[in-house]
Design a protein around this motif. Structure first.
Motif, mmCIF file in Angstrom:
data_model
loop_
_atom_site.group_PDB
_atom_site.id
_atom_site.type_symbol
_atom_site.label_atom_id
_atom_site.label_comp_id
_atom_site.label_asym_id
_atom_site.label_seq_id
_atom_site.Cartn_x
_atom_site.Cartn_y
_atom_site.Cartn_z
ATOM 1 N N MET A 1 0.848 -1.162 0.000
ATOM 2 C CA MET A 1 0.000 0.000 0.000
ATOM 3 C C MET A 1 0.898 1.230 0.000
ATOM 4 O O MET A 1 1.932 1.256 0.641
ATOM 5 N N GLU A 2 0.498 2.234 -0.749
ATOM 6 C CA GLU A 2 1.237 3.481 -0.792
ATOM 7 C C GLU A 2 0.371 4.589 -0.201
ATOM 8 O O GLU A 2 -0.817 4.694 -0.513
ATOM 9 N N LEU A 3 0.974 5.399 0.662
ATOM 10 C CA LEU A 3 0.274 6.499 1.300
ATOM 11 C C LEU A 3 0.993 7.803 1.003
ATOM 12 O O LEU A 3 2.225 7.849 0.990
ATOM 13 N N LEU A 4 0.220 8.839 0.797
ATOM 14 C CA LEU A 4 0.746 10.194 0.702
ATOM 15 C C LEU A 4 0.238 10.922 1.938
ATOM 16 O O LEU A 4 -0.979 11.002 2.162
ATOM 17 N N VAL A 5 1.148 11.389 2.777
ATOM 18 C CA VAL A 5 0.791 12.054 4.023
ATOM 19 C C VAL A 5 1.161 13.528 3.899
ATOM 20 O O VAL A 5 2.312 13.860 3.605
ATOM 21 N N THR A 6 0.173 14.398 4.103
ATOM 22 C CA THR A 6 0.407 15.840 4.066
ATOM 23 C C THR A 6 -0.122 16.447 5.362
ATOM 24 O O THR A 6 -1.065 15.933 5.959
ATOM 25 N N GLU A 28 8.584 11.314 9.342
ATOM 26 C CA GLU A 28 9.922 10.899 8.919
ATOM 27 C C GLU A 28 10.180 9.447 9.280
ATOM 28 O O GLU A 28 10.945 8.765 8.609
ATOM 29 N N GLY A 29 9.540 8.966 10.348
ATOM 30 C CA GLY A 29 9.734 7.593 10.777
ATOM 31 C C GLY A 29 9.046 6.571 9.893
ATOM 32 O O GLY A 29 9.343 5.383 9.979
ATOM 33 N N VAL A 30 8.132 7.017 9.050
ATOM 34 C CA VAL A 30 7.379 6.068 8.231
ATOM 35 C C VAL A 30 7.528 6.290 6.731
ATOM 36 O O VAL A 30 7.117 5.442 5.951
ATOM 37 N N GLY A 31 8.066 7.421 6.325
ATOM 38 C CA GLY A 31 8.109 7.694 4.894
ATOM 39 C C GLY A 31 9.265 8.563 4.471
ATOM 40 O O GLY A 31 10.142 8.892 5.261
ATOM 41 N N HIS A 32 9.229 8.928 3.194
ATOM 42 C CA HIS A 32 10.247 9.780 2.591
ATOM 43 C C HIS A 32 9.694 11.179 2.449
ATOM 44 O O HIS A 32 8.621 11.361 1.871
ATOM 45 N N ARG A 33 10.428 12.165 2.958
ATOM 46 C CA ARG A 33 10.001 13.552 2.797
ATOM 47 C C ARG A 33 10.242 13.954 1.344
ATOM 48 O O ARG A 33 11.357 13.847 0.841
ATOM 49 N N VAL A 34 9.182 14.394 0.663
ATOM 50 C CA VAL A 34 9.312 14.843 -0.725
ATOM 51 C C VAL A 34 9.104 16.351 -0.838
ATOM 52 O O VAL A 34 9.484 16.951 -1.838
ATOM 53 N N GLN A 35 8.478 16.950 0.139
ATOM 54 C CA GLN A 35 8.374 18.398 0.304
ATOM 55 C C GLN A 35 8.303 18.660 1.797
ATOM 56 O O GLN A 35 8.215 17.722 2.593
ATOM 57 N N LYS A 36 8.336 19.932 2.195
ATOM 58 C CA LYS A 36 8.429 20.235 3.626
ATOM 59 C C LYS A 36 7.378 19.525 4.469
ATOM 60 O O LYS A 36 7.669 19.044 5.550
ATOM 61 N N SER A 37 6.154 19.463 4.005
ATOM 62 C CA SER A 37 5.084 18.833 4.790
ATOM 63 C C SER A 37 4.386 17.735 4.008
ATOM 64 O O SER A 37 3.195 17.491 4.195
ATOM 65 N N VAL A 38 5.144 17.057 3.137
ATOM 66 C CA VAL A 38 4.590 15.979 2.313
ATOM 67 C C VAL A 38 5.525 14.778 2.375
ATOM 68 O O VAL A 38 6.723 14.901 2.121
ATOM 69 N N PHE A 39 4.947 13.610 2.700
ATOM 70 C CA PHE A 39 5.719 12.383 2.799
ATOM 71 C C PHE A 39 5.080 11.294 1.960
ATOM 72 O O PHE A 39 3.861 11.191 1.894
ATOM 73 N N GLU A 40 5.917 10.473 1.329
ATOM 74 C CA GLU A 40 5.464 9.280 0.616
ATOM 75 C C GLU A 40 5.847 8.078 1.456
ATOM 76 O O GLU A 40 6.980 7.963 1.911
ATOM 77 N N ARG A 48 -1.342 1.440 8.481
ATOM 78 C CA ARG A 48 -2.108 2.673 8.290
ATOM 79 C C ARG A 48 -2.881 3.099 9.545
ATOM 80 O O ARG A 48 -2.799 4.265 9.953
ATOM 81 N N PRO A 49 -3.643 2.218 10.203
ATOM 82 C CA PRO A 49 -4.353 2.655 11.421
ATOM 83 C C PRO A 49 -3.410 3.115 12.529
ATOM 84 O O PRO A 49 -3.718 4.046 13.272
ATOM 85 N N HIS A 50 -2.256 2.477 12.629
ATOM 86 C CA HIS A 50 -1.274 2.860 13.643
ATOM 87 C C HIS A 50 -0.755 4.271 13.358
ATOM 88 O O HIS A 50 -0.654 5.101 14.276
ATOM 89 N N LEU A 51 -0.433 4.553 12.101
ATOM 90 C CA LEU A 51 0.034 5.885 11.715
ATOM 91 C C LEU A 51 -1.048 6.927 12.002
ATOM 92 O O LEU A 51 -0.774 7.976 12.588
ATOM 93 N N VAL A 66 -4.203 17.105 8.931
ATOM 94 C CA VAL A 66 -3.382 16.031 8.355
ATOM 95 C C VAL A 66 -4.250 15.290 7.356
ATOM 96 O O VAL A 66 -5.404 14.975 7.636
ATOM 97 N N ARG A 67 -3.689 15.031 6.177
ATOM 98 C CA ARG A 67 -4.395 14.247 5.164
ATOM 99 C C ARG A 67 -3.556 13.028 4.833
ATOM 100 O O ARG A 67 -2.346 13.137 4.631
ATOM 101 N N ILE A 68 -4.211 11.867 4.775
ATOM 102 C CA ILE A 68 -3.551 10.622 4.414
ATOM 103 C C ILE A 68 -4.275 10.069 3.201
ATOM 104 O O ILE A 68 -5.445 9.697 3.289
ATOM 105 N N TYR A 69 -3.593 10.046 2.079
ATOM 106 C CA TYR A 69 -4.170 9.540 0.835
ATOM 107 C C TYR A 69 -3.684 8.119 0.596
ATOM 108 O O TYR A 69 -2.485 7.864 0.610
#
Length: 96
Positions: A1-6, A28-40, A48-51, A66-69
């Motif tokens: 599963m892929e999540l985009l977190v903003t 930062e503990g769960v994904g890659h920072r791609v912009q200041k407030s955006v993580f993949e 996902r529920p834990h995050l 917070v948005r989780i896509y």
């Protein structure tokens, strides 16, 4: 599963700055920072529920957002970047 977190955390107070740092640390503990407030994030469905719970308990729901896509697998590989970017491998082994 892929999540985009903003996220957008109100950092106009010392408490808000603290929440901003905590949300960034969780992200930062769960994904890659791609912009200041955006993580993949590439994760398992159980993650996902834990995050969500960790982020929910950190933010002020009256001030912060917070948005989780949930994205289809492979979406990160098909993303097109413009400008200064670093392509991040989302699959395979990592050496830390």
């Amino acid at each position: 599963m892929e999540l985009l977190v903003t996220y957008d955390v109100d950092s106009t107070t010392p408490e808000g700055e603290r929440r901003l740092r905590q949300v960034a640390k969780i992200s930062e503990g769960v994904g890659h920072r791609v912009q200041k407030s955006v993580f993949e994030d590439t994760c398992t469905p159980a993650h996902r529920p834990h995050l969500k719970a960790r982020l929910q308990s950190t933010i002020d729901t009256e001030l912060d957002s917070v948005r989780i896509y949930h994205l289809d697998r492979g979406t990160f590989q098909t993303a097109r970047h413009l400008g200064a970017v670093v392509d991040i491998p989302h699959t395979g082994d990592w050496i830390v």
